[in-house]
Design a protein around this motif. Structure first.
Motif, PDB file in Angstrom:
ATOM      1  N   MET A   6       1.727   3.570  30.427  1.00  0.00           N
ATOM      2  CA  MET A   6       2.926   3.407  29.528  1.00  0.00           C
ATOM      3  C   MET A   6       3.032   2.647  28.499  1.00  0.00           C
ATOM      4  N   TYR A  40      13.793   4.405  12.316  1.00  0.00           N
ATOM      5  CA  TYR A  40      12.768   3.525  13.521  1.00  0.00           C
ATOM      6  C   TYR A  40      11.649   4.759  13.808  1.00  0.00           C
ATOM      7  N   THR A  41      11.211   4.117  15.085  1.00  0.00           N
ATOM      8  CA  THR A  41      10.246   5.066  16.017  1.00  0.00           C
ATOM      9  C   THR A  41      10.430   5.190  17.146  1.00  0.00           C
ATOM     10  N   TYR A  42      10.911   6.215  18.514  1.00  0.00           N
ATOM     11  CA  TYR A  42      11.466   6.195  19.001  1.00  0.00           C
ATOM     12  C   TYR A  42      10.157   6.092  20.253  1.00  0.00           C
ATOM     13  N   LEU A  43      10.064   4.589  21.027  1.00  0.00           N
ATOM     14  CA  LEU A  43       9.316   4.965  21.845  1.00  0.00           C
ATOM     15  C   LEU A  43       9.078   6.207  23.258  1.00  0.00           C
ATOM     16  N   PRO A  44       8.344   5.542  23.836  1.00  0.00           N
ATOM     17  CA  PRO A  44       8.336   6.718  24.773  1.00  0.00           C
ATOM     18  C   PRO A  44       9.533   6.541  25.952  1.00  0.00           C
ATOM     19  N   PHE A  47      12.535   7.460  23.790  1.00  0.00           N
ATOM     20  CA  PHE A  47      12.340   9.379  23.420  1.00  0.00           C
ATOM     21  C   PHE A  47      13.172   9.743  24.492  1.00  0.00           C
ATOM     22  N   LEU A  50      16.744  10.114  23.908  1.00  0.00           N
ATOM     23  CA  LEU A  50      17.144  10.740  23.535  1.00  0.00           C
ATOM     24  C   LEU A  50      16.962  12.336  23.172  1.00  0.00           C
ATOM     25  N   GLU A 154      17.185   7.133   8.804  1.00  0.00           N
ATOM     26  CA  GLU A 154      16.338   8.707   9.136  1.00  0.00           C
ATOM     27  C   GLU A 154      17.291   8.631  10.104  1.00  0.00           C
TER      28      GLU A 154
ATOM     29  N   ARG B  58       4.974  20.983  25.251  1.00  0.00           N
ATOM     30  CA  ARG B  58       4.862  19.595  25.852  1.00  0.00           C
ATOM     31  C   ARG B  58       4.524  19.427  27.330  1.00  0.00           C
ATOM     32  N   ASP B  62       1.854  16.146  28.649  1.00  0.00           N
ATOM     33  CA  ASP B  62       2.597  15.305  29.937  1.00  0.00           C
ATOM     34  C   ASP B  62       1.778  15.531  31.066  1.00  0.00           C
ATOM     35  N   GLN B  67       2.309  11.254  26.792  1.00  0.00           N
ATOM     36  CA  GLN B  67       3.140   9.745  25.804  1.00  0.00           C
ATOM     37  C   GLN B  67       4.110  10.736  24.929  1.00  0.00           C
ATOM     38  N   GLU B  68       5.263  11.064  24.960  1.00  0.00           N
ATOM     39  CA  GLU B  68       5.684  11.746  23.917  1.00  0.00           C
ATOM     40  C   GLU B  68       6.802  10.476  23.225  1.00  0.00           C
ATOM     41  N   LEU B  69       6.795  10.390  22.191  1.00  0.00           N
ATOM     42  CA  LEU B  69       7.495   9.411  21.409  1.00  0.00           C
ATOM     43  C   LEU B  69       7.864  10.522  20.187  1.00  0.00           C
ATOM     44  N   LEU B  70       8.503   9.592  18.773  1.00  0.00           N
ATOM     45  CA  LEU B  70       8.894  10.510  17.520  1.00  0.00           C
ATOM     46  C   LEU B  70       8.557   9.521  16.517  1.00  0.00           C
ATOM     47  N   LEU B  71       7.855   9.769  15.596  1.00  0.00           N
ATOM     48  CA  LEU B  71       7.529   8.983  14.940  1.00  0.00           C
ATOM     49  C   LEU B  71       8.680   8.963  13.605  1.00  0.00           C
ATOM     50  N   LEU B 132      -0.585   8.673  22.716  1.00  0.00           N
ATOM     51  CA  LEU B 132       0.757   9.197  22.252  1.00  0.00           C
ATOM     52  C   LEU B 132       1.156  10.747  21.381  1.00  0.00           C
ATOM     53  N   GLN B 136       7.227  17.325  15.812  1.00  0.00           N
ATOM     54  CA  GLN B 136       7.476  16.213  14.486  1.00  0.00           C
ATOM     55  C   GLN B 136       7.542  17.302  13.258  1.00  0.00           C
TER      56      GLN B 136
END
Lengths: 565, 565
Positions: A6, A40-44, A47, A50, A154, B58, B62, B67-71, B132, B136
């Motif tokens: 991860m 910001y980026t949400y890392l795994p 996220f 979230l 954002e 998803r 997975d 790995q899911e994140l959000l940019l 990753l 989005q």
């Protein structure tokens, strides 16, 4: 999840510019990274939290019959002009032009879009009431983005909008939403208060509550009575008021006193040897461009929201030095109500009730003693123009007020017809008459919740995630990745949790046990199972993140305990 | 879901500007609404489909360990300058400035952001490989937004990025992703082909496949061999080539022929009474600003991608009339390879193999007969510069090629080190040497899938949703909302489905049965249960949306049939 695979980039130190504890911990635990100021980026792992918060919000919205949809972020400027907010919103509204030079805004909120949608799709009373919501990325070009996800440019919001046929119908929806919000904030583990707030500029007529997570870094002050029955944002908070008996004491005539260098209440107290409550503090404002003076007792703070509401204005700003001089004929610090002309005079009811006081003389370096309300000046408006203070009595009779700092995580608002009238969201009622829909709007700062939760749930070593939103429920840590018995038992447990549908994080990294424990404290999963020396006997160490105690139990028992939680 | 309470604004007619069937049906079924050109709202029913598609994506991501994140969508222009794409991207990139006049782009894709993130967080070979992904909202200011969600300016994408230590490692990830994509598109119910595509401008060196949903309105042409073993985008498609034996026939000298008004191949065929294959078609291009002539047989289309790749160029455009005149000395329609100077001459291998042909004379109103390759002109480059044609043989020997139209719903791409080198995503390998990460990128047009599915699954009356992404699985329709027995049985069934975790839509509106049936066909839920005259006996009408037959069965059986599906 296997930790070796991860992306969980933990840090020993937070970047120097992170001020809030939550911001530091979220960076250190590898939950978020900054891309640009307030972005910001949400890392795994971040996220995952979230997503869990979103699911809770979704469940509670669906439960009260709100329907999820998704509105665009790119909004034609035209709509914002129709509502009248395109210019009012100022630099917080991010604007752009497309390749054809058409103007767009990036939605900071969606009243315009949803109202125009409903205007197009709903025409009959039979289609109402309806409540629509979305969980969507919002844009606000904050002047001072800060504290990580707490004030971003954002960010993720849940915004809901209700359309109904009457204020009674709105009351029902509002109450359902209020209760759903209470459930949401309870489920995510927040210590919060729903407080009365000011309807102010958004809409005007309606009731409104803010949901405040208690936290020292909160930007809002909330005012709560001892038993909690009264709770309000400081902007809005009232106090119990009993008109004091009028005093018969003769007040000598006004007396001009030389007070060089006494600009502030503190300096005046020293100069006269009196308490701050002996003074009348006079502040000059421009309200929608028009000058006004507000007089409060020397020990009080003026409440700009109350002033604005009393005058029905939209924008209030403190007058600068040049304007003060033009209006009073004196430098800043010497304004007073007596002899002040050409400005609207708003006098706080406490000042109006003073027998006499000391006020500025509207002449640089001079103050006036024995200023008597009614005799020496006539208020244009007398009212409650001050902030409540700690120890003041609650207006509902529930005792002294206490102050807390709060982070606004939610807001419910009775909008009324402001947008439905401007954007044509009307319907034909049962007798065929055209009526504007009665609207409510309801927001939750979804990403902000993460910061608020960490602000409330941490210790010196890291985060303590509430179970329902933790990135995973249990952290399985083989003390040594090289020990076969440990790795086998750890992997067995990991698979059992997976089969049971329980999120587990397996720290299969080839790191020293101390490093793993430090990271585990930092990440803050609710439960920890350390597979160590007794692995061969099937025994593990079980620990809750929140408690110092460890227990050695069988692997089966460790599994069962978590499964039964 | 009870239909009386849902916002499902069905329409009898689609707006006149909706061209594609899927666009019309999605508007008519109340799934989407346009806010601005290429910018859409997902209404509650449309959003349900979108969410189900997201969940499938998803799950499959997975499953392969991504790995899911959000940019963020707001990306600093600086990053795009580092990668060199800020200027190259042109007007499709939506640009904006913040309140401090700093430049940002709204992300059309996230190579820059993810690569700079990984550059900051990964330093050792032990942290690789990693994949990753995010789901989005993306922004592209398309010149011609069209067909509803098919080509939008704000749309939902799944984008994934892999970082590895070798091309072999990339191969493994690429294959896993390719298979995950195949599962995703199968699960959403699409008839699709994975086709070889051109690596072109994005990256250059790597293998790449596009996933194409077959549909007549598709903007891409895909080329598939009879047994399906060969499939490629027309841009990329090759054909079997066997060099013909050289002819010994004497070719008379070139002969200038007056051909007024014969600008096109059709006109020339008529003028000379010959097949199109007798002509040499000469097209003038500017490639990165430099002129080049491409000669293909009269019955062929030049392939600009192949031309560009042969020259290693970035931008190719057909020369306009003025440039053509300057280069050839003649009006458009009269260019030819013989006597053309000052331009690079690219000759298709078929032309090079012609004994002779008729070509433009580089003089307005004249062509030249008996033009012989090698004798009358010398190619700078001979190669495959034409589009494959239907009936050509597949390069892998699997027979004649057929053409289909396709909608690109996914794309997998071996990026290599283009971005990791520019943005510093490197790591220390096992021997302590610094190496750039080997990247892949993988996209799915999540919102576009909705259009593609509707394009493939509809009939004259409406949509036929594949069960796994249908807004609900079953539509329960009491024929009359006023009939108590019907409403009771319908409500009973509705509750039974809810308890079984099966999405059902109950049409509890007080509408005529005919209106409800029309809407049901339009909405296209897979199964329909009509509760009508035999409600009192517990019997209902069961129908699949895809089939015309209805059956009268007991309510229990109707429930069981759906439950067991």
């Amino acid at each position: 999840m296997k930790q070796s695979q991860m992306l969980i980039p933990t840090l020993r130190e937070a970047p120097a510019d992170a001020e809030a504890v939550s911001h530091k911990l979220m960076l250190r635990a590898g939950l978020i990274r900054q891309l640009a100021s307030g972005v910001y980026t949400y890392l795994p792992l971040g996220f995952r939290v979230l997503k869990k918060v979103q699911e809770i919000v979704r469940e509670e919205m669906d439960r009260i019959g709100a329907q999820e949809l998704l509105l665009p972020a790119m909004q034609p400027a035209e709509l914002w002009r129709e509502s009248g907010r395109y210019d009012v919103y100022g630099p917080e509204l991010i604007r752009l032009k497309d390749r054809h030079d058409r103007e767009f805004a990036l939605g900071p909120t969606h009243e315009e879009v949803i109202t125009s949608l409903v205007a197009g799709e709903i025409s009959s009373y039979r289609q109402l009431p309806v409540t629509l919501y979305q969980i969507q990325t919002k844009y606000r070009d904050e002047r001072r983005p800060r504290f990580g996800l707490l004030r971003g440019r954002e960010f993720l919001m849940k915004d809901a909008y209700s359309f109904g046929r009457s204020w009674d119908e709105l009351d029902v929806t509002y109450r359902a939403m209020y209760e759903a919000y209470s459930r949401i904030f309870t489920r995510v583990g927040l210590n919060f208060r729903a407080v009365q707030a000011d309807a102010g500029a958004i809409g005007g007529e309606g009731e409104t509550h803010e949901f405040m997570a208690l936290a020292d870094i909160g930007e809002d002050t909330i005012v709560v009575s001892e038993n909690g029955t009264y709770a309000a944002n400081l902007e809005k908070a009232e106090t119990l008021w009993e008109e004091p008996a009028a005093s018969d004491a003769e007040v000598p005539p006004m007396n001009r006193v030389h007070t060089p260098n006494a600009h502030t209440i503190d300096q005046l107290c020293a100069h006269f040897g009196l308490e701050a409550s002996a003074f009348m503090k006079t502040l000059l404002y421009l309200i929608d461009g028009q000058p006004a003076a507000v007089v409060v007792r020397g020990d009080r703070e003026a409440n700009e929201t109350k002033v604005l509401n009393a005058l029905g204005g939209e924008i209030i700003e403190l007058a600068d030095g040049a304007v003060v001089e033009r209006l009073t004929g004196a430098a800043v610090g010497f304004a007073g109500p007596a002899g002040l002309s050409g400005v609207k005079l708003l006098v706080d009811r406490e000042v109006q009730a003073m027998t006499s006081g000391i006020a500025g003389a509207n002449e640089t370096d001079y103050h006036t003693e024995n200023v008597k309300p009614g005799r020496d000046f006539e208020a244009d408006l007398v009212g409650d123009f001050r902030n409540a203070a700690e120890g003041d009595l609650s207006p509902d009779g529930s005792g002294p007020l206490k102050f807390y700092r709060g982070i606004e995580v939610g807001h419910v608002f009775k909008l009324g017809t402001k947008y439905s009238e401007k954007l044509g969201a009307d319907y034909l009622d049962e007798s065929g008459r055209r009526q504007p829909a009665i609207m409510g709007c309801y927001g939750i700062g979804v990403s902000r919740i993460l910061s608020a939760v960490v602000e409330q749930h941490h210790d010196a070593n890291g985060i303590l995630w509430p179970p329902e939103i933790a990135p995973a429920l249990v952290h399985i840590i083989p003390a040594s990745a090289k020990d076969e018995a440990q790795m086998k038992l750890a992997n067995d447990l990991y698979r059992r949790f997976a089969d049971a549908g329980i999120d587990a994080l397996l720290d299969d990294r080839d790191e020293r046990a101390g490093v793993k424990f430090k990271d585990a404290d930092l990440l803050g999963l609710p439960y920890r199972i350390v597979v160590g020396r007794e692995a061969a006997e099937g025994r593990v160490e079980f620990k809750s993140r929140a408690e110092a105690d460890k227990e050695t139990v069988s692997a089966d028992e460790a599994f069962d305990r978590i499964k039964n939680m």
